[in-house]
Each structure stands twice: as structure tokens, then as C-alpha cells.
Design a protein around this motif. Structure first.
Motif, PDB file in Angstrom:
ATOM      1  N   GLU A  77      -8.102   0.422  -7.199  1.00 22.30           N
ATOM      2  CA  GLU A  77      -9.435  -0.529  -7.491  1.00 22.30           C
ATOM      3  C   GLU A  77     -10.273  -1.132  -6.363  1.00 22.30           C
ATOM      4  N   LEU A  78      -9.895  -0.937  -5.403  1.00 19.48           N
ATOM      5  CA  LEU A  78     -10.771  -1.578  -4.363  1.00 19.48           C
ATOM      6  C   LEU A  78     -11.503  -0.523  -3.364  1.00 19.48           C
ATOM      7  N   LEU A  79     -10.957   0.738  -3.255  1.00 19.95           N
ATOM      8  CA  LEU A  79     -11.781   1.744  -2.429  1.00 19.95           C
ATOM      9  C   LEU A  79     -11.605   3.155  -3.010  1.00 19.95           C
ATOM     10  N   GLU A  80     -12.971   3.641  -3.210  1.00 19.51           N
ATOM     11  CA  GLU A  80     -12.719   5.140  -3.727  1.00 19.51           C
ATOM     12  C   GLU A  80     -13.463   5.830  -2.674  1.00 19.51           C
ATOM     13  N   VAL A  81     -12.831   6.992  -2.280  1.00 22.17           N
ATOM     14  CA  VAL A  81     -13.048   7.758  -1.098  1.00 22.17           C
ATOM     15  C   VAL A  81     -13.283   9.211  -1.736  1.00 22.17           C
ATOM     16  N   SER A  82     -14.357   9.790  -1.184  1.00 22.18           N
ATOM     17  CA  SER A  82     -14.794  11.039  -1.719  1.00 22.18           C
ATOM     18  C   SER A  82     -15.488  11.807  -0.581  1.00 22.18           C
ATOM     19  N   GLY A  83     -15.827  13.186  -0.635  1.00 23.59           N
ATOM     20  CA  GLY A  83     -16.208  13.688   0.475  1.00 23.59           C
ATOM     21  C   GLY A  83     -15.235  13.956   1.586  1.00 23.59           C
ATOM     22  N   THR A  84     -13.963  13.994   1.496  1.00 27.81           N
ATOM     23  CA  THR A  84     -13.133  14.209   2.296  1.00 27.81           C
ATOM     24  C   THR A  84     -12.082  15.479   1.880  1.00 27.81           C
ATOM     25  N   SER A  85     -11.488  16.218   2.763  1.00 34.64           N
ATOM     26  CA  SER A  85     -10.466  17.283   2.018  1.00 34.64           C
ATOM     27  C   SER A  85      -9.320  16.677   1.800  1.00 34.64           C
ATOM     28  N   MET A  86      -8.935  15.691   2.383  1.00 36.82           N
ATOM     29  CA  MET A  86      -7.456  15.441   2.075  1.00 36.82           C
ATOM     30  C   MET A  86      -7.115  13.644   2.547  1.00 36.82           C
ATOM     31  N   SER A  87      -6.554  13.204   1.865  1.00 40.12           N
ATOM     32  CA  SER A  87      -6.049  11.477   2.275  1.00 40.12           C
ATOM     33  C   SER A  87      -4.695  11.393   2.070  1.00 40.12           C
ATOM     34  N   VAL A  88      -4.110  10.910   3.051  1.00 44.51           N
ATOM     35  CA  VAL A  88      -2.572  10.688   3.232  1.00 44.51           C
ATOM     36  C   VAL A  88      -2.307   9.205   3.426  1.00 44.51           C
ATOM     37  N   ASN A  89      -1.365   8.585   2.834  1.00 44.39           N
ATOM     38  CA  ASN A  89      -0.559   7.631   3.239  1.00 44.39           C
ATOM     39  C   ASN A  89       0.111   7.451   4.492  1.00 44.39           C
ATOM     40  N   TYR A  90      -0.157   7.167   5.596  1.00 43.83           N
ATOM     41  CA  TYR A  90       0.428   7.648   7.085  1.00 43.83           C
ATOM     42  C   TYR A  90       1.492   6.836   7.203  1.00 43.83           C
ATOM     43  N   GLY A  91       1.559   5.637   6.494  1.00 49.89           N
ATOM     44  CA  GLY A  91       2.925   4.627   6.894  1.00 49.89           C
ATOM     45  C   GLY A  91       2.309   3.142   6.650  1.00 49.89           C
ATOM     46  N   LEU A  92       3.433   2.376   7.207  1.00 51.25           N
ATOM     47  CA  LEU A  92       3.551   0.775   7.389  1.00 51.25           C
ATOM     48  C   LEU A  92       3.729   0.434   8.562  1.00 51.25           C
ATOM     49  N   ASP A  93       3.000  -0.454   9.197  1.00 54.88           N
ATOM     50  CA  ASP A  93       3.532  -1.168  10.425  1.00 54.88           C
ATOM     51  C   ASP A  93       4.305  -2.168  10.062  1.00 54.88           C
ATOM     52  N   LYS A  94       4.208  -3.015   9.282  1.00 55.13           N
ATOM     53  CA  LYS A  94       4.935  -4.301   9.001  1.00 55.13           C
ATOM     54  C   LYS A  94       4.852  -4.676   7.504  1.00 55.13           C
ATOM     55  N   VAL A  95       5.927  -5.105   6.903  1.00 59.26           N
ATOM     56  CA  VAL A  95       5.990  -5.386   5.345  1.00 59.26           C
ATOM     57  C   VAL A  95       6.645  -6.679   5.329  1.00 59.26           C
ATOM     58  N   ARG A  96       6.374  -7.730   4.554  1.00 57.74           N
ATOM     59  CA  ARG A  96       7.036  -8.970   4.406  1.00 57.74           C
ATOM     60  C   ARG A  96       6.887  -9.277   2.896  1.00 57.74           C
ATOM     61  N   PHE A  97       8.032 -10.002   2.340  1.00 55.43           N
ATOM     62  CA  PHE A  97       8.141 -10.433   0.837  1.00 55.43           C
ATOM     63  C   PHE A  97       8.351 -11.806   1.022  1.00 55.43           C
ATOM     64  N   PRO A  98       7.253 -12.617   1.251  1.00 55.56           N
ATOM     65  CA  PRO A  98       7.346 -14.175   1.281  1.00 55.56           C
ATOM     66  C   PRO A  98       8.085 -14.896  -0.004  1.00 55.56           C
ATOM     67  N   SER A  99       7.508 -14.241  -1.084  1.00 56.49           N
ATOM     68  CA  SER A  99       7.956 -14.710  -2.428  1.00 56.49           C
ATOM     69  C   SER A  99       8.188 -13.995  -3.568  1.00 56.49           C
ATOM     70  N   PRO A 100       9.290 -14.278  -4.344  1.00 56.75           N
ATOM     71  CA  PRO A 100       9.710 -13.227  -5.319  1.00 56.75           C
ATOM     72  C   PRO A 100       8.461 -13.069  -6.559  1.00 56.75           C
ATOM     73  N   VAL A 101       8.396 -11.943  -7.303  1.00 57.82           N
ATOM     74  CA  VAL A 101       7.593 -11.738  -8.512  1.00 57.82           C
ATOM     75  C   VAL A 101       8.511 -11.971  -9.911  1.00 57.82           C
ATOM     76  N   PRO A 102       8.237 -13.096 -10.452  1.00 54.18           N
ATOM     77  CA  PRO A 102       8.939 -13.288 -11.632  1.00 54.18           C
ATOM     78  C   PRO A 102       8.759 -12.251 -12.797  1.00 54.18           C
ATOM     79  N   VAL A 103       9.397 -11.693 -13.539  1.00 52.81           N
ATOM     80  CA  VAL A 103       9.123 -10.759 -14.528  1.00 52.81           C
ATOM     81  C   VAL A 103       8.535 -11.829 -15.421  1.00 52.81           C
ATOM     82  N   GLY A 104       7.355 -11.076 -16.041  1.00 57.27           N
ATOM     83  CA  GLY A 104       6.217 -11.763 -16.752  1.00 57.27           C
ATOM     84  C   GLY A 104       5.089 -12.342 -15.856  1.00 57.27           C
TER      85      GLY A 104
END
Length: 152
Positions: A77-104
Motif C-alpha cells: 500500500e506504500l510503495l509500488e515499483v515497476s520497471g525493474t526485472s526483480m525485487s527481493v526482500n534482502y533481510g532485516l537489520d533490527k526488529v523489536r516488538f515493543p507491545s503486543p497486538v491483541p486479537v481484535g
């Protein structure tokens, strides 16, 4: 409406760009249960609504890795890329989970292009900062520094 990038040069120009926020996505118990089945993580704080009422969060919560994985469809929903031959998720440098996501609860994604660099193979590498926000909460559910590569 997503930001559009039609070429490698267009991607280079995005360095420092705030991509904005997505619409809201509700986290359902069905989604949590499906993720539990896919990963084998059936911990009661995620899958047992009755037991979870007595637990530390007062109800079931989404897995942290489910929250992280939802960055992928939300990012579209944030970025649409066209005109490239391939796009890949290369990885993550840092991830944190500061608070939970309650169901609902409802979540949305805020994304920023922290930097863009050229890489070997006629490609660019975008370093993105993602924040998963929870409706009504002051603390984010997830903050991740991700890397995507786009090849000409």
C-alpha cells in the motif's frame, strides 16, 4: 495511493522519503490460528481465548512474527515499483516488538526510506524503517529495519 517508482533512478530519488501510513487491518483470531498452524507455535497466549483471559494480556495476542510478516502485504500500500526485472526482500537489520497486538485490534504500517545505495549487479538497495502501529495505542507493536533489493 502508494508512492510510485518506475525505474532504478526513481528508487534512488526516494532516499529520506516518508512513505506515509497504510489503511487499518484487523487482526482476527482466525488469522492468528492459521499462523499458529503454519508455524507450529500454538502457545495458549495466541490460540486459547478462554485461558488467555486470565493471562498477562487479558486476551489472546498475535505472534510477534505474524505481526512482522504482515509488513509484506501492508507495504504494498506504500510503495509500488515497476520497471525493474526483480525485487527481493534482502533481510532485516533490527526488529523489536515493543507491545503486543491483541486479537481484535487494528494495525497499520508507517514506512520511511532511510537510505538507498547502489549495489553490484545493476541494482539498488533500499533501507526501510517500518513501524507497525496499533489503533489506540501509544506504543508500536513492531519496529523493523528492512532491506529490499531491486534489480534493473
Amino acid at each position: 495511493m502508494p508512492t510510485l517508482a518506475h525505474t532504478i533512478d526513481g528508487l534512488k530519488a526516494l532516499a529520506g522519503t516518508d512513505l506515509g501510513r497504510t489503511g487499518w487491518m484487523e487482526i482476527t483470531q482466525e488469522r492468528v490460528n492459521t499462523f499458529a498452524d503454519a508455524t507450529g507455535d500454538h502457545q495458549w497466549i495466541h490460540t486459547d481465548p478462554e485461558k488467555a483471559k486470565e493471562g498477562p494480556f487479558g486476551r489472546t495476542i498475535a505472534h510477534g512474527y505474524l505481526t512482522l510478516s504482515l509488513i509484506i502485504p501492508l507495504f504494498e500500500e506504500l510503495l509500488e515499483v515497476s520497471g525493474t526485472s526483480m525485487s527481493v526482500n534482502y533481510g532485516l537489520d533490527k526488529v523489536r516488538f515493543p507491545s503486543p497486538v491483541p486479537v481484535g485490534a487494528k494495525i497499520r504500517l508507517h514506512g520511511t526510506v532511510a537510505s538507498v545505495e547502489e549495489v553490484k549487479g545493476n541494482a539498488v538497495q533500499l533501507h526501510l524503517t517500518f513501524t507497525v502501529e496499533v489503533d489506540g495505542s501509544d506504543k508500536p507493536a513492531c519496529v523493523a529495519e528492512a532491506i529490499y533489493r531491486h534489480y534493473a
